[in-house]
Design a protein around this motif. Sequence first.
Motif, PDB file in Angstrom:
ATOM      1  N   LEU A   1       3.970  -8.223   0.058  1.00 15.76           N
ATOM      2  CA  LEU A   1       2.751  -7.434  -0.044  1.00 15.76           C
ATOM      3  C   LEU A   1       2.606  -6.853  -1.440  1.00 15.76           C
ATOM      4  CD1 LEU A   1       3.068  -5.337   3.250  1.00 15.76           C
ATOM      5  CD2 LEU A   1       2.231  -7.675   2.986  1.00 15.76           C
ATOM      6  N   LEU A   2       1.357  -6.765  -1.910  1.00 13.44           N
ATOM      7  CA  LEU A   2       1.036  -6.068  -3.152  1.00 13.44           C
ATOM      8  C   LEU A   2       0.250  -4.818  -2.796  1.00 13.44           C
ATOM      9  CD1 LEU A   2       0.875  -5.876  -6.259  1.00 13.44           C
ATOM     10  CD2 LEU A   2      -1.221  -7.260  -6.133  1.00 13.44           C
ATOM     11  N   VAL A   3       0.793  -3.647  -3.129  1.00 10.96           N
ATOM     12  CA  VAL A   3       0.128  -2.372  -2.853  1.00 10.96           C
ATOM     13  C   VAL A   3      -0.480  -1.863  -4.157  1.00 10.96           C
ATOM     14  CG1 VAL A   3       0.436   0.023  -2.125  1.00 10.96           C
ATOM     15  CG2 VAL A   3       1.669  -1.816  -0.942  1.00 10.96           C
ATOM     16  N   VAL A   4      -1.813  -1.709  -4.173  1.00  9.21           N
ATOM     17  CA  VAL A   4      -2.519  -1.305  -5.380  1.00  9.21           C
ATOM     18  C   VAL A   4      -3.178   0.047  -5.139  1.00  9.21           C
ATOM     19  CG1 VAL A   4      -4.180  -2.006  -7.139  1.00  9.21           C
ATOM     20  CG2 VAL A   4      -3.030  -3.751  -5.754  1.00  9.21           C
ATOM     21  N   ASP A   5      -2.687   1.069  -5.830  1.00  9.57           N
ATOM     22  CA  ASP A   5      -3.235   2.423  -5.675  1.00  9.57           C
ATOM     23  C   ASP A   5      -2.853   3.235  -6.908  1.00  9.57           C
ATOM     24  OD1 ASP A   5      -3.794   5.176  -4.797  1.00  9.57           O
ATOM     25  OD2 ASP A   5      -3.952   4.298  -2.785  1.00  9.57           O
ATOM     26  N   ASP A   6      -3.819   3.961  -7.477  1.00  8.89           N
ATOM     27  CA  ASP A   6      -3.523   4.737  -8.678  1.00  8.89           C
ATOM     28  C   ASP A   6      -2.786   6.033  -8.368  1.00  8.89           C
ATOM     29  OD1 ASP A   6      -6.130   5.529  -7.499  1.00  8.89           O
ATOM     30  OD2 ASP A   6      -6.123   7.032  -9.095  1.00  8.89           O
ATOM     31  N   ASP A   7      -2.716   6.413  -7.088  1.00 11.19           N
ATOM     32  CA  ASP A   7      -1.967   7.600  -6.681  1.00 11.19           C
ATOM     33  C   ASP A   7      -0.486   7.216  -6.576  1.00 11.19           C
ATOM     34  OD1 ASP A   7      -0.670   9.646  -5.246  1.00 11.19           O
ATOM     35  OD2 ASP A   7      -2.497  10.175  -4.169  1.00 11.19           O
ATOM     36  N   ALA A   8       0.307   7.608  -7.576  1.00 13.87           N
ATOM     37  CA  ALA A   8       1.705   7.183  -7.642  1.00 13.87           C
ATOM     38  C   ALA A   8       2.495   7.643  -6.422  1.00 13.87           C
ATOM     39  CB  ALA A   8       2.352   7.715  -8.919  1.00 13.87           C
ATOM     40  N   ARG A   9       2.228   8.857  -5.956  1.00 11.15           N
ATOM     41  CA  ARG A   9       2.966   9.377  -4.806  1.00 11.15           C
ATOM     42  C   ARG A   9       2.669   8.557  -3.555  1.00 11.15           C
ATOM     43  NH1 ARG A   9       1.808  12.831  -0.674  1.00 11.15           N
ATOM     44  NH2 ARG A   9       3.572  13.953   0.260  1.00 11.15           N
ATOM     45  N   LEU A  10       1.382   8.302  -3.286  1.00  6.04           N
ATOM     46  CA  LEU A  10       1.016   7.521  -2.115  1.00  6.04           C
ATOM     47  C   LEU A  10       1.542   6.092  -2.227  1.00  6.04           C
ATOM     48  CD1 LEU A  10      -0.446   7.144   0.556  1.00  6.04           C
ATOM     49  CD2 LEU A  10      -2.555   6.706  -0.729  1.00  6.04           C
ATOM     50  N   ARG A  11       1.431   5.527  -3.416  1.00  8.30           N
ATOM     51  CA  ARG A  11       1.902   4.156  -3.619  1.00  8.30           C
ATOM     52  C   ARG A  11       3.401   4.053  -3.320  1.00  8.30           C
ATOM     53  NH1 ARG A  11       0.449   3.785  -8.448  1.00  8.30           N
ATOM     54  NH2 ARG A  11       2.451   3.874  -9.559  1.00  8.30           N
ATOM     55  N   THR A  12       4.173   5.022  -3.797  1.00  8.69           N
ATOM     56  CA  THR A  12       5.616   5.018  -3.567  1.00  8.69           C
ATOM     57  C   THR A  12       5.933   5.171  -2.079  1.00  8.69           C
ATOM     58  OG1 THR A  12       6.054   5.938  -5.755  1.00  8.69           O
ATOM     59  CG2 THR A  12       7.782   6.192  -4.094  1.00  8.69           C
ATOM     60  N   LEU A  13       5.201   6.068  -1.408  1.00  7.51           N
ATOM     61  CA  LEU A  13       5.419   6.266   0.024  1.00  7.51           C
ATOM     62  C   LEU A  13       5.094   4.998   0.811  1.00  7.51           C
ATOM     63  CD1 LEU A  13       3.959   9.870   0.504  1.00  7.51           C
ATOM     64  CD2 LEU A  13       6.369   9.183   0.622  1.00  7.51           C
ATOM     65  N   LEU A  14       3.995   4.339   0.441  1.00  8.50           N
ATOM     66  CA  LEU A  14       3.609   3.111   1.133  1.00  8.50           C
ATOM     67  C   LEU A  14       4.634   2.006   0.898  1.00  8.50           C
ATOM     68  CD1 LEU A  14      -0.271   2.914   0.590  1.00  8.50           C
ATOM     69  CD2 LEU A  14       0.969   3.453   2.679  1.00  8.50           C
ATOM     70  N   GLN A  15       5.092   1.884  -0.334  1.00  6.65           N
ATOM     71  CA  GLN A  15       6.088   0.866  -0.633  1.00  6.65           C
ATOM     72  C   GLN A  15       7.366   1.100   0.190  1.00  6.65           C
ATOM     73  OE1 GLN A  15       5.199   0.998  -5.285  1.00  6.65           O
ATOM     74  NE2 GLN A  15       6.673  -0.606  -4.805  1.00  6.65           N
ATOM     75  N   ARG A  16       7.781   2.354   0.272  1.00  4.74           N
ATOM     76  CA  ARG A  16       9.003   2.675   1.012  1.00  4.74           C
ATOM     77  C   ARG A  16       8.813   2.401   2.505  1.00  4.74           C
ATOM     78  NH1 ARG A  16      10.219   8.483  -0.005  1.00  4.74           N
ATOM     79  NH2 ARG A  16      10.596   7.646  -2.099  1.00  4.74           N
ATOM     80  N   ALA A  25       8.493  -1.385   3.231  1.00  2.00           N
ATOM     81  CA  ALA A  25       9.801  -2.028   3.071  1.00  2.00           C
ATOM     82  C   ALA A  25      10.658  -1.781   4.310  1.00  2.00           C
ATOM     83  CB  ALA A  25      10.492  -1.512   1.815  1.00  2.00           C
ATOM     84  N   GLU A  26      10.581  -0.568   4.865  1.00  2.00           N
ATOM     85  CA  GLU A  26      11.323  -0.248   6.083  1.00  2.00           C
ATOM     86  C   GLU A  26      10.827  -1.055   7.272  1.00  2.00           C
ATOM     87  OE1 GLU A  26      10.725   3.917   6.417  1.00  2.00           O
ATOM     88  OE2 GLU A  26      12.267   4.450   4.937  1.00  2.00           O
ATOM     89  N   GLN A  27       9.552  -1.500   7.193  1.00  4.37           N
ATOM     90  CA  GLN A  27       8.965  -2.317   8.257  1.00  4.37           C
ATOM     91  C   GLN A  27       9.312  -3.798   8.114  1.00  4.37           C
ATOM     92  OE1 GLN A  27       7.036  -1.041  10.967  1.00  4.37           O
ATOM     93  NE2 GLN A  27       8.056   0.778  10.149  1.00  4.37           N
ATOM     94  N   GLY A  28      10.088  -4.136   7.090  1.00  2.00           N
ATOM     95  CA  GLY A  28      10.539  -5.510   6.937  1.00  2.00           C
ATOM     96  C   GLY A  28       9.774  -6.350   5.942  1.00  2.00           C
ATOM     97  N   PHE A  29       8.842  -5.729   5.202  1.00  2.00           N
ATOM     98  CA  PHE A  29       8.073  -6.460   4.203  1.00  2.00           C
ATOM     99  C   PHE A  29       8.746  -6.374   2.832  1.00  2.00           C
ATOM    100  CE2 PHE A  29       4.851  -4.908   7.290  1.00  2.00           C
ATOM    101  CZ  PHE A  29       4.359  -6.137   7.721  1.00  2.00           C
ATOM    102  N   ARG A  30       8.498  -7.371   1.996  1.00  2.00           N
ATOM    103  CA  ARG A  30       8.809  -7.246   0.573  1.00  2.00           C
ATOM    104  C   ARG A  30       7.571  -6.656  -0.087  1.00  2.00           C
ATOM    105  NH1 ARG A  30       9.504 -12.157  -2.171  1.00  2.00           N
ATOM    106  NH2 ARG A  30       8.291 -13.197  -0.565  1.00  2.00           N
ATOM    107  N   VAL A  31       7.744  -5.662  -0.930  1.00  2.00           N
ATOM    108  CA  VAL A  31       6.600  -4.915  -1.458  1.00  2.00           C
ATOM    109  C   VAL A  31       6.688  -4.776  -2.970  1.00  2.00           C
ATOM    110  CG1 VAL A  31       5.175  -2.855  -1.200  1.00  2.00           C
ATOM    111  CG2 VAL A  31       6.648  -3.577   0.693  1.00  2.00           C
ATOM    112  N   THR A  32       5.558  -5.034  -3.628  1.00  2.00           N
ATOM    113  CA  THR A  32       5.400  -4.799  -5.059  1.00  2.00           C
ATOM    114  C   THR A  32       4.243  -3.837  -5.238  1.00  2.00           C
ATOM    115  OG1 THR A  32       6.230  -6.991  -5.661  1.00  2.00           O
ATOM    116  CG2 THR A  32       4.858  -5.874  -7.293  1.00  2.00           C
ATOM    117  N   GLY A  33       4.367  -2.899  -6.187  1.00  2.00           N
ATOM    118  CA  GLY A  33       3.316  -1.921  -6.427  1.00  2.00           C
ATOM    119  C   GLY A  33       2.567  -2.196  -7.719  1.00  2.00           C
ATOM    120  N   ALA A  34       1.306  -1.758  -7.756  1.00  2.00           N
ATOM    121  CA  ALA A  34       0.483  -1.847  -8.962  1.00  2.00           C
ATOM    122  C   ALA A  34      -0.388  -0.601  -9.023  1.00  2.00           C
ATOM    123  CB  ALA A  34      -0.380  -3.105  -8.955  1.00  2.00           C
TER     124      ALA A  34
END
Length: 240
Positions: A16-31, A34-43
């Motif tokens: 998954l690619l997570v695109v959000d300018d809110d760094a805090r939300l982006r980090t929370l979503l990535q974490r 990832a816990e749900q079993g996805f590979r995640v990259t942020g932008a």
Amino acid sequence: MSQPAIADSQSEAPHLLVVDDDARLRTLLQRFLAEQGFRVTGAADAAAARHALANMFFDLVVLDVMMPGETGIELVESLRRKGQDVPILMLTARGSPDDRIAGLEAGVDDYLAKPFDPRELALRIRTILRRAAPPPVETVAGPVQLGSRWFDPQRAELRGPEGVVRLTGGEQALLAALAARPNEILSREEIAEALGTPEAGERAIDVQVTRLRRKIEPDPREPRFVQTVRHRGYVLRPGL
């Protein structure tokens, strides 16, 4: 254009690619994802998302609407114009029907209004990924003729004299649902269930039909293949 599959062992988990300018939300979503079993990259913005899409394969993009510079809607429109058919789930702080319709018209596969339950986000992601996967061979009907084009339900692929016609995940799912029951009227509610979005309103289904008609109809204003049945829904009429 479609992205080539990656053959290494890590590619078994959806990327998954997570695109959000809110760094805090982006980090929370990535974490969380990832816990749900996805590979995640942020932008952090559209430019970073373009760079990631050009250099890596992604099964799905989670995209915020409101970002500085190029908005999420503008990014989707640009990607679709270039034939990029990666599934996109849009996050929007604007929950009105008009804002959601704007996303569908741009070419997103689904949308989720902020604030949202992360568990619902994971559920919607899995629904889109299931929808994008080819159906089992034993349950698939044969190819359906639409004028000079053919839709192959097994591959979820539309082909014509010009080659493969690019469809978004939502367009593929809609055409597959109609092709599974040709010459049979499907209500908007039945279509929404088939798309895995039972909460979708009538207008959202109408927008998806309009987008599909642009891909398959000689004249979308006078549809031959996906016909409207007033007060009842839509029907696919295959043929020359």
